[in-house]
Design a protein around this motif. Sequence first.
Motif, PDB file in Angstrom:
ATOM      1  N   ALA A  50      10.743   5.893   8.531  1.00 45.38           N
ATOM      2  CA  ALA A  50      10.108   6.663   7.552  1.00 45.38           C
ATOM      3  C   ALA A  50      10.436   5.812   6.320  1.00 45.38           C
ATOM      4  O   ALA A  50       9.772   5.480   5.379  1.00 45.38           O
ATOM      5  N   HIS A  51      11.825   5.680   5.913  1.00 49.46           N
ATOM      6  CA  HIS A  51      12.265   5.044   4.712  1.00 49.46           C
ATOM      7  C   HIS A  51      11.943   3.772   4.622  1.00 49.46           C
ATOM      8  O   HIS A  51      11.600   3.093   3.455  1.00 49.46           O
ATOM      9  N   THR A  57      13.611  11.813  -1.103  1.00 49.80           N
ATOM     10  CA  THR A  57      14.027  13.042  -0.890  1.00 49.80           C
ATOM     11  C   THR A  57      12.654  13.530  -0.073  1.00 49.80           C
ATOM     12  O   THR A  57      12.676  14.394   0.718  1.00 49.80           O
ATOM     13  N   VAL A  58      11.479  13.525  -0.690  1.00 51.06           N
ATOM     14  CA  VAL A  58      10.209  13.980  -0.289  1.00 51.06           C
ATOM     15  C   VAL A  58       9.951  13.736   1.383  1.00 51.06           C
ATOM     16  O   VAL A  58       9.665  14.741   1.992  1.00 51.06           O
ATOM     17  N   ILE A  59      10.057  12.529   1.443  1.00 49.81           N
ATOM     18  CA  ILE A  59       9.774  12.071   2.864  1.00 49.81           C
ATOM     19  C   ILE A  59      10.855  12.589   3.875  1.00 49.81           C
ATOM     20  O   ILE A  59      10.644  13.211   4.945  1.00 49.81           O
ATOM     21  N   SER A  60      12.232  12.750   3.088  1.00 49.99           N
ATOM     22  CA  SER A  60      13.251  13.257   4.262  1.00 49.99           C
ATOM     23  C   SER A  60      13.108  14.656   4.589  1.00 49.99           C
ATOM     24  O   SER A  60      13.327  15.059   5.631  1.00 49.99           O
ATOM     25  N   LEU A  61      12.397  15.374   3.544  1.00 54.01           N
ATOM     26  CA  LEU A  61      12.023  16.776   3.888  1.00 54.01           C
ATOM     27  C   LEU A  61      11.264  16.965   5.000  1.00 54.01           C
ATOM     28  O   LEU A  61      11.466  18.318   5.621  1.00 54.01           O
ATOM     29  N   PHE A  62      10.402  16.293   5.204  1.00 54.14           N
ATOM     30  CA  PHE A  62       9.672  16.308   6.529  1.00 54.14           C
ATOM     31  C   PHE A  62      10.023  16.127   7.837  1.00 54.14           C
ATOM     32  O   PHE A  62       9.599  16.373   8.819  1.00 54.14           O
ATOM     33  N   ALA A 101       0.922  -1.178  -0.054  1.00 52.90           N
ATOM     34  CA  ALA A 101       0.058  -0.009  -0.054  1.00 52.90           C
ATOM     35  C   ALA A 101       0.773   1.284   0.092  1.00 52.90           C
ATOM     36  O   ALA A 101       0.420   2.070  -0.805  1.00 52.90           O
ATOM     37  N   PRO A 102       1.802   1.386   0.808  1.00 48.91           N
ATOM     38  CA  PRO A 102       2.939   2.558   0.794  1.00 48.91           C
ATOM     39  C   PRO A 102       3.102   3.165  -0.721  1.00 48.91           C
ATOM     40  O   PRO A 102       3.486   4.120  -0.914  1.00 48.91           O
ATOM     41  N   LEU A 103       3.541   2.127  -1.554  1.00 55.95           N
ATOM     42  CA  LEU A 103       3.720   2.344  -2.842  1.00 55.95           C
ATOM     43  C   LEU A 103       2.758   3.200  -3.837  1.00 55.95           C
ATOM     44  O   LEU A 103       2.856   3.587  -4.611  1.00 55.95           O
ATOM     45  N   LEU A 124       4.313  12.665  -0.962  1.00 54.28           N
ATOM     46  CA  LEU A 124       3.957  13.974  -0.110  1.00 54.28           C
ATOM     47  C   LEU A 124       2.836  13.669   0.978  1.00 54.28           C
ATOM     48  O   LEU A 124       3.158  14.229   1.935  1.00 54.28           O
ATOM     49  N   VAL A 125       1.957  12.871   0.598  1.00 53.79           N
ATOM     50  CA  VAL A 125       0.940  12.491   1.505  1.00 53.79           C
ATOM     51  C   VAL A 125       1.567  11.719   2.473  1.00 53.79           C
ATOM     52  O   VAL A 125       1.532  11.871   3.908  1.00 53.79           O
ATOM     53  N   LEU A 126       2.439  10.716   2.176  1.00 53.85           N
ATOM     54  CA  LEU A 126       2.801   9.803   3.235  1.00 53.85           C
ATOM     55  C   LEU A 126       3.960  10.491   4.217  1.00 53.85           C
ATOM     56  O   LEU A 126       3.921  10.256   5.532  1.00 53.85           O
TER      57      LEU A 126
END
Length: 268
Positions: free
Chosen positions: A141-142, A207-212, A109-111, A116-118
């Motif tokens: 997170a990763h 990148t995106v998840i790490s930004l948060f 499901a995470p894929l 951005l939502v994740l």
Amino acid sequence: MSRAGPRRPGPVLWLLAVAGFGLLLAPALVVGVVSFSSGAFLSFPPPGFSLRWYAALLANQDIRAALATSGMLALMVAVVSLLIGTPAAYAIARLRFPGRGLVAGVLAAPLLLPTLVLGLALLLALQPMKLVATWPGLVLAHCTLAVPFAVRIMTAAIAAVPDELEAAARTLGASPLRAVVRVTLPLAAPGLFAAAALAFLVSFDETVISLFLVGPRLTTLPVELFRYAENRNDPLIAALAMVLIVIALAIVLIVERAAGLTRSLSKD
């Protein structure tokens, strides 16, 4: 009646294949040329060629620290993804239980969610536990992205090992766990290696998840690249991008040489 051999691709197919590869490789080629620019700003074609931006990259302490963080983080994510993904993959590939398809769907499901939502969901979940900008928080997170890839590859690798081999080991006195550890996993080792490499790359490039979730004292290389590109417009960005491309390509080639990444990804 003799069986006809495989048909050779025609000129139109060759032309389409070359055009497709050219379209895919063109951005990397442009970045590679710009990374050797002697100019002070990003421009194509470059005014001249020099290694000055690779030297500047080596001298940048923030980027070196971010590279070390990303490498260590990706290594931990690869290990954790295998520890979680291998038992899950074995259950999906070998066991028959109610909700087996649901479990496989939940793991994938995470894929299906936008990163951005994740990333926002992980920020809201990890903030109350004070795991934002921490190593455990980043690993967790990763892993939400790396574990589904590991499960998919390991499920295919384990399913390719005949059940009869485990059954034979059990008839010779091996316990179920010992049969899996001594028979199934060694035969599925190429898939294990490919899953670890892919999990490493997924984490290293995220990148995106790490930004948060990163902070001023704990940041990853893609985030550092993003922040650098926000404030500067010099070819050091291209040099860093080429380093990331070379690292990813080297890992893929090593895995393909040692374990056959293409075969591991294409097995049903």
